[in-house]
Each structure stands twice: as C-alpha cells, then as structure tokens.
Design a protein around this motif. Structure first.
Motif, short mmCIF file in Angstrom:
data_model
loop_
_atom_site.label_atom_id
_atom_site.label_comp_id
_atom_site.label_asym_id
_atom_site.label_seq_id
_atom_site.Cartn_x
_atom_site.Cartn_y
_atom_site.Cartn_z
N ALA A 420 10.12 10.51 11.71
CA ALA A 420 9.01 11.32 11.06
C ALA A 420 8.03 10.29 10.36
N PRO A 421 6.99 9.90 11.46
CA PRO A 421 6.09 8.63 10.94
C PRO A 421 5.18 9.35 10.05
N LYS A 422 5.02 10.49 9.65
CA LYS A 422 3.95 11.06 8.69
C LYS A 422 4.43 11.06 7.35
N ARG A 423 5.84 11.01 7.15
CA ARG A 423 6.36 11.22 5.90
C ARG A 423 6.58 9.90 5.28
N ARG A 424 6.68 9.60 3.97
CA ARG A 424 6.94 8.52 3.30
C ARG A 424 8.41 7.91 3.52
N THR A 425 8.44 6.71 3.97
CA THR A 425 9.88 6.32 3.89
C THR A 425 10.23 5.10 2.96
N LEU A 426 11.17 5.40 2.19
CA LEU A 426 11.40 4.40 1.21
C LEU A 426 12.93 3.82 1.48
N LEU A 427 12.87 2.65 1.18
CA LEU A 427 14.27 1.83 1.74
C LEU A 427 14.84 1.21 0.36
N PHE A 428 15.95 1.62 -0.01
CA PHE A 428 16.57 1.21 -1.33
C PHE A 428 17.74 0.29 -0.84
N LYS A 450 4.58 2.12 7.97
CA LYS A 450 4.27 1.53 6.45
C LYS A 450 5.29 2.13 5.55
N PRO A 451 6.56 1.65 5.42
CA PRO A 451 7.63 1.81 4.44
C PRO A 451 7.47 1.14 3.15
N ILE A 452 8.15 1.45 2.09
CA ILE A 452 8.09 0.95 0.87
C ILE A 452 9.69 0.53 0.56
N ILE A 453 9.81 -1.00 0.61
CA ILE A 453 11.14 -1.19 0.66
C ILE A 453 11.36 -1.99 -0.62
N PHE A 454 12.59 -1.53 -1.03
CA PHE A 454 12.95 -2.04 -2.53
C PHE A 454 14.19 -3.02 -2.21
N CYS A 455 13.99 -4.23 -2.35
CA CYS A 455 15.57 -5.08 -2.25
C CYS A 455 15.87 -5.58 -3.54
N LEU A 456 17.02 -4.97 -4.14
CA LEU A 456 17.32 -5.65 -5.37
C LEU A 456 18.44 -6.73 -5.27
N ASN A 457 17.76 -7.71 -6.12
CA ASN A 457 18.42 -9.02 -5.78
C ASN A 457 19.38 -9.47 -7.23
N ASN A 458 20.52 -9.39 -6.81
CA ASN A 458 21.16 -9.62 -8.33
C ASN A 458 22.16 -10.82 -7.91
#
Lengths: 548, 548
Positions: A420-428, A450-458
């Motif tokens: 679904a390239p037209k939808r916004r893809t968010l990776l958590f 053009k995803p938005i990637i959130f990488c939680l670094n703990n």
C-alpha cells in the motif's frame, strides 16, 4: 500449445491476485526468478536475505491478503523458515516457491552445493511440512493438480504453502490434466442453521453481551460483514492485543483493549461482567489474554472461528465464519450502540526538558497517528505501550503477538509499504529487535517508499531485562550502534534522521518527520529500564514469582 | 549435592573444552543464558540474530574444533537452522542448546508465544533432526545419559547436535544415573591391518602416486599426523577447493589446487597422470571437483575417510582415519619430496590509474597475506579468485564450498576472530553476500577485535549474473549501500574505512589497512562483470549449455 510448468504456476498466481514476489535469487531457482522477472504483470522484490524476505511477505499479506516468497534450495528456504512459520501461526497465506536441483542430479544422488551431501533431496521439504498448510514437489505430471491443491489450501486455510520446482522441470510442458481448483470449504446448511439458532438463543437470553472482535475477521476479509453485524445489533465490542484494529476503534460500539487482569480494569469489568461473550475469531494465547488472566466462563462464551462455532460447551463443525456472521445479522434484533468510546491515552506527561519517559512517549505517539496509517509494532515494550493507544479510522495496527519473533517488524513494514505505497507506513521498533533485520530498511529507499521509523534505544533487550532474574545480565546488552547513521549507510542519503532524548527534542523531530517529504528515521533514547506500563506489570509479576 | 540439569550441562561442556556460547537470549532460554552468564569460566557472545550466531559458531569451530550456540524456542532455533545445517554438511561440531517452554505448559497444550498454536511442542525438534547428528529433549531423568550421547555424537561424528531444555527442568536435580560417555569409535584391528596392507600394496605397485589432502584432515585435528605421513613418504599432494590449507601450502610436497578440467591444467595433468591417487578426507562435490570435471578412475583411487577406507572398489568399514594414517606412516617407505611448489598468482597486472581488475586484485590479495592469517572467503566470485592464491605458512583459508550459503562469511569471520583473537582475521566478501548478515560486523568492535574486511562491490550478485540466462535480470540488483559508512553506523567510529576503484587507490588503502592499528573496512569497487577466472569459466560453460 500447452503451458510449461513455470508458466502455468505464474498464470495461476496472477489469477488469484498474487503478482508481487519477495525473495532472494539463487542458481537452482533461476527458472522461477526469470519467470517473475520476464512477466510484465509480475514484480520481483529483492530483499537482503531470505528471513527478511519472508517477514516482508508476511507484512504484505497482512495488508493485501496474500503474498508470495521465492527462495533457493536449502540455504534459502531454511533461512526463511522462521518467517514462514510465523505466517503459519498468525494465519497469513504466503505462497513459498523454492527452486530445486534438477531431477537428474537428484536421481544420481550427486553431492551438489546446498545439499546435505547425503543424497536426500527431500529433507528440506519434509522439514517444512509442520509450518505449512500444504506442500508439493512439482513435476510436469502433477503440477496442474498440485498447484491447485496448494493454492486452495493457502486460500481456504489462510496459511502458507510450499511448492518446490526442480530446475529441469520448470520449462517442461504440463503433462497432467488441467483440473479445476478444489471447492472452497462450504458450511453444512443444517449445522449452520443450528449454530445460528444456538448463538441467537444464548445472546437473546443474556442480560448483557459483548463481542471480542478477533484478528481472523481481518485475515479472512470479513471486516465489512462484522462491522455490519455490530452496527445493526449495537453490540459493544472489545479487542485483545493480537486483534487490535480487527475492527475500527472509532466505531460506536468499541469499548477498548481487553487484557485480562493486567491492564484496563474498566474494560475487564465490562467484558467479564457480561453474561454472554461472543468471540469472533480471537485466539486464547498467553499474550492475547494478559498472560491467561482473562477469565471467562466457557459456559457463557460463544466462539465463531474460521470453520467452526462453539456455543458454551457444544461445538458446531463445518460452519464458515462468513456464513455465521451473515446469518446472525439477519436474526439478531437491531439496537443502537449504547457504550462510550474509550478516551485514549490522554495528554503526554512531562516537562519539555525532561528525559523521554513512557508517560510522555506513548500518548505522544497516539497523537501522531493519522487515518489510514499502517502501524507496524515490533514485539517488546514498544508494542506493549503503543497497543493501548487509540487508533484513528482506517489505521491498522500490526503485531506478531503469537509468533513473537523479534526482528519481524522492520522487513514486515517494508512489505506492508509495498502492498500500500500510498498509505503512510510507521515502524515502531526497539533497537534490539531492529538489529536483527535492520539492513532491509535499505529496500524502502530502493523502492521509493517514505516510511517514518521510530527506533527506541534503551541500551539492550528491555523486555528481557524485565523478565529475567537479573536485569544487568550481560546477554541483554547490545553492540552500541549509531542508529541515525543507518539510513545513509543503507543508501538513503536524503532521509531525515534525528535522535531525541528529551520531550522537547521529541516534539521537534516528530514535527519535522511529519513534514519532511522523505523517509524519516527517529532514534528515541530512553533510560535502560523505562518500560511501557504493560511491560512493567508483566515484569513485576514475574519478579514476584522469582522471589517466592 | 547432586548437580542440576543445567549445571551438569555446563560442566560437561567445559570438560570437552566448550566455554564460549554464541547466541541470542530469550525468555524460554533464560536458564541457559543465566548459567553461561553466571559461570566465570564461560562466556556469552551475543550476536544480532540467530542465523548470524550460528554462522559465528561455525566459524569458531573451524578454528577451535568445536563450539556452542544457544537460542530460544521456535523463533530462535528455526532462525538458526540454515546455519546449523551448514555446519552439518561441512562437518563442524556445533552444540546447539535451546530453551523450551515448561513441561507444565506443554502438558496443558497451552497456546503460548513462539508455538505454532497447535499444541505440538516437539515440532521444531523434529524439524531439526535431518541436520544434526543427535538430538534430545532433556529431562532430570534422561539428562545425564542424553547429554553424553549428544556430546559423543558431536565429537565422534564431527557434526552439530541439538539439546532442548524445558525451562522448569533446568534447575531440577539430575535424577538419572551419571553415566560415562559412550566410547569413541574404534578401528577394528583386523580390518585396519587389511586396509593398510591394501593401501600400501596399491601405492607400492604404482609408478606414481599423489595425495589429495582433504578438509577432514583439518576438521578431525589430524594435520600433524597427515603432515608426518607426507613428510616421511615424500608423496606429492594437491588440495581441492573445499580442502584448501587442510595442509600448509608451503610444505615441500605441495603441487597446487586441483580443480578438474576448469583451472590449473598443470595440476590436473599431474594428478590425473598418476596411476594412484590417495584421497585423504576430501569430498567429491560439484564445486570441489571443477563441476565434476575431475576424472579419476575409481580403480586407481584410495579414499581414507573419517570411519572407512576405500581401495579401488573395496570398502573397509570401521577403520578410523587417524589409525590408518598412523599405520601408513609406519609401512610406507621413506622418500624425499621431489616436486616443485607452485609459484602462486605472480605480479598484479595493470597500471596504477586503471580500474581494479581481477588480474590485479587477486595477485595483490595474495601478496597481502601473512603467516597465520585467518582468511574467511565468502562463496562467490571472490573466493573463486582468492582460492588460487598461495597461502603462507599457518594461514588458514575457510570457505563454505558444499553448503554455499551466502552471508555466512561475515559472522563466521567474527566467530573465527573470537576463537583466535591474536591472529589476524581477514574477511573477503562480495557485497551481495555481505548485505545478508552485515550487521554483525558491529560485534568486532564490541569485542575489541580488529579484522580487515574487503567488501567487493560490483553492483549486484555477480556469480549469479554469470550463471543465469540474462546478466541484466533485475533480481541480481541490490540496494545501493554506502559500504564504508557501515562500521561507524555499527559503532566502530575509529575504524579505517576507505573505498578503492583504481589500482593506485587499492595500493594506498591496503597499505593503510595493514598499519592503522584499528579494524579496517575496504570497499573494492569493480566493474559489474569483472569476475575471477574460475567464475568466468563456470559462467562461460553454463552459457554454452544455454545456447545449445
């Protein structure tokens, strides 16, 4: 002229709507690779390795319903096996195509590369059997028939199937008779009527009833049917973790996420206070039931599953979920929904200069979500936090709640974005999971996504620090990566990459990520033990057990 | 006090010299993770994912003889399976430990994470069986006995074994009787004498004899024994690809690499011109025999394998390689070696400003090698070039010639470096292979290792471009990474990283890499079709077949 084996295979894939094939090429699978590459209506989607390709195919199938994976013999297929098994457990029809050595090589028991050197060429197909719904080694004589059997199994059982093709058979003409697909499973009319009667009777006799809307609704393409039933009957519904966004959380009857005794006491009180619970396609697994703290008397429970129904202690076999839901919509009385939608996580808590804490992070994530978003949430503390955020209309939340293979979410997000390239893809994702499969973020750039990637670094595997005896155990440590440098190293020099350690920084980078017009990669730095509430509670209950 | 199951397991591992455990932790395997982490004589070596950990364990075993791998249930063990299968095919004893759900969970058939959801808890152990020499699910009652059986199988058969431990059994005291290890396989004295007689007779009757020194010499720890035999008898020896550096290439009898009709015609003429060929532990596989172009009359061949000997058409079972080699050293006459050592690849060919071509690259690589180097050569055109370089004394060349799973070399180099941190570790990989497993170069930095990595970037899977029908097929393309940025992104900000496209640049960066005192990462940029001679010839012979 009769089609060749590989031509017929491609034709049938296209006919069932499968035109994208994820994979890694290999010399034994060139016939398959070429068939995809040379067909203007099909597309080869390369991944860095086969496990990542399998996860990508899994993510794609979550969005589009079904998908295909192609790997080479031995080294390729075995590398993909964990991903295929995940699709099996989580009900995703991934069609796995494998290229094999030629039959002449097999007959001579030659010691060729990718074999065990033992002359057993069917070992891998055998190893795969427990994690697929059907499998076949294709020949010109059996291909027409076996392809139908496998495709039908994939579709009807919503599980992966496996088809291996010896390289010298690919271009041979089909010798077997062209058969029609086996019939899809049909409800037995008498049993169906009895099941619907029994359900209607139990619901009719109940003072209060609630629906658990399960993941199979989405997997089986029954969202509209289920939504119709709930809208008509006004029945309130909750979801469990694996089932999140099986139905829109903005529908009038939605009461929130039910997680047994661990979270959301008001949802638990509502669900467990009803004297009838209608489970539509949810699984009673550990992480779907608050570690088995969800307690519902089986006598008060109705379960409508893919091919069967249970009403209290009676089981009705050979009834299809679609038929049951459509039947119920006709017989249950129409009523308006009378519940209040849950409020969501509320406002982020903390000052701008504070280090980012879960009380700020997850409410802020919730506010970031938009209608129609694809939300890929990796197993671990991050999905355990995000799972309680309220999702906008049309947004889908994906998590691997039963299989729980960390690393899945990164390539699965790529697969979903391809679907679904037209939808916004968010990776958590947490960073420990991300390290497993991080290299395939390079595919986003390659395919102009053009995803938005959130990488939680703990600084380590946090969920494991919470669950093991000593949080400081060295095995939960990781190599200290510079995460925001990954996109450029993997080829995306134009992405917006930033790191946030305070709430103010988080606000700034999230605002930028939303508007930058490129892919975005955000590293969220948090304290080593800063866990989402569910993760923390699971940890506390385990530590109580250890101290006993 | 009796030891617990997990304590006993650790004790036995240490007793057979296994103190380093590669892996990824997981909640079902915490008991194993803790046992390693809390034991001052053992070391947990974390990897980014389980396949990489399996490859690292494979590399470590190549250097140190045996190794251990620890993964969690389902998701972990299946992810590692391709790596374990590789160790099986290539004769490396990797001891694979797996943490399982508790037996109470298993008995209740509970749907817990990492299961298939079907209540079958032994499916993965069953799937693993074809690629291990022995496997067991440990209980307090069977552990003492099963651990011995598995360890003995690993040692005696030089193959991986699998032991799964339900989490609630780990800390239970051993209930079974402590048994001694099964006896190692012993030669049958009569058969041994007969086999040695038959070998001596065939060699004695031959005008000329040559030895093929196979990989099993190295795997079985018989280098000194084989070297003694060859030094005494003066027999000339060649190696095949998989067997490279089974014996030092600087020994007086070495004549070069035998690759059938494809490469090195002078070695082929010598080997195939002898009227007796003594194969000590080499495998007759496709890539080890120049695609089966090595032609030796079985009647003129002697094969001394791990547990058996073939002399012409007669097979002698139950004779151990060590006993045969030691016996032969006593009965074969002493003679000096009379052959000339091969010259190696000669001088690099090309002008300083020329783009880097194979004629320059591989001779230059050869000159770069030092005594005692660990050379990890990835499957593909790069190992096909480097395999013909002459190796200095004590240098070891490792390649996965039979299994051929691309991606193996990067983590295997890490494992090898962990096994011998004082030796210099060189990784030679193509970029397509490297993309599969690149993230674990981060472990080099974490464990303070300083490898020199050569990543050959020729814009795609070159060996596949050579072997498939159309070199331009899109499936051989890759995401365009910026390779020299990888070390910093993975945490090694102090490494020397550089890119070379011309011979002059290559000279400069190789000189720097040798002296920089840190890890070094060199990207060698070459034309898309610039292949090593062996790769090119394989490609040409395949293309001839296609055009027929």
């Amino acid at each position: 002229m009769t089609a060749t084996v590989v031509e017929h295979l491609m034709t049938r894939l296209k006919q069932i709507g499968v035109t994208d094939v994820f994979g890694v090429p290999g010399d034994f699978s060139f016939a398959l690779n070429d068939a995809v590459d040379n067909d203007p209506d099909m597309r080869w989607i390369g991944c860095c390795n086969e496990l990542n390709a399998a996860y990508a195919a899994d993510g794609y199938a979550r969005v589009k319903g079904r998908s295909a994976l192609c790997t080479t013999y031995g080294v390729g297929e075995l590398s993909a096996l964990c991903g295929v098994a995940g699709s099996y457990t989580e009900h995703l029809p991934v069609i796995h195509l494998v290229g094999m050595p030629s039959v002449s090589t097999q007959k001579a028991r030659r010691i060729v590369h990718h074999t065990l050197g033992t002359g057993n060429f069917e070992a891998y197909a055998d190893m795969t059997k427990p994690v697929v719904a059907a499998s076949a080694i294709l020949t010109p004589e059996n291909a027409a028939c076996q392809i139908e059997r496998c495709l039908e199994a994939a579709v009807a059982r919503n599980r992966p199937v496996y088809m291996a093709l010896p390289q010298d058979y690919a271009d041979k003409e089909l010798a077997g008779e062209l058969v029609c697909a086996p019939e899809a499973p049909q409800s037995d009319p008498g049993t169906l009527a009895a099941a619907i009667d029994a359900i209607a009777e139990m619901i009719g006799a109940a003072q209060s009833a609630v629906v658990l809307a399960g993941y199979l609704i989405a997997r089986l393409g029954l969202r509209q049917v289920a939504k119709g039933l709930l809208t008509r009957t006004g029945l309130p519904f909750a979801t469990m973790f694996m089932d999140k966004t099986a139905l829109d959380e903005t529908l009038p009857g939605y009461i929130g996420l039910y997680d047994g005794r661990i979270m959301n006491p008001e949802v638990r009180d509502f669900v467990e206070g009803c004297d009838c619970v209608l489970n539509i396609g949810a699984l009673w697994s550990d992480f779907n039931t608050g570690a088995f703290t969800a307690k519902i008397d089986p006598a008060r429970m109705i379960a409508v599953m893919q091919h069967e129904v249970r009403v209290g202690h009676a089981t009705f076999l050979d009834v299809e979920m679609r038929d049951v839901l459509e039947g119920l919509a006709k017989v249950l009385p129409a009523k308006p929904a009378k519940v209040k939608n849950p409020a969501g996580l509320g406002e982020p808590k903390g000052a701008p200069s504070d280090p980012i804490c879960p009380d700020y992070l997850y409410p802020r994530f919730e506010k970031f979500l938009r209608e129609g978003d694809i939300v890929m949430a990796e197993t671990g503390t991050i999905s355990m936090g995000l799972g309680f955020a309220k999702m906008p209309t049309g947004a889908e939340f994906f998590n691997q709640t039963l299989w729980g293979s960390i690393g899945w979410a990164t390539p699965a997000a790529f697969g979903a974005a391809m679907a679904a390239p037209k939808r916004r893809t968010l990776l958590f994702t947490g960073e420990g999971s991300h390290q497993m499969t991080a290299q395939d973020i390079g595919q986003f750039g390659r395919y102009d996504l053009k995803p938005i990637i959130f990488c939680l670094n703990n600084d380590g595997y946090l969920i494991e620090r919470l669950l093991c005896k000593d949080p400081k155990s060295s095995y939960n440590d990781l190599a200290p990566w510079n995460y925001t440098q990954l996109p450029a190293a993997f080829g995306m020099t134009d992405w917006y990459c930033a790191k946030a350690s305070t709430n103010a920084e988080l606000e700034a980078v999230m605002a930028k990520a939303e508007t930058c017009g490129t892919g975005a990669y955000i590293e969220v730095v948090m304290d080593q033990m800063a866990a989402s509430p569910l993760a923390k509670k699971l940890g506390e209950s385990i530590q109580t057990l250890y101290s006993k």
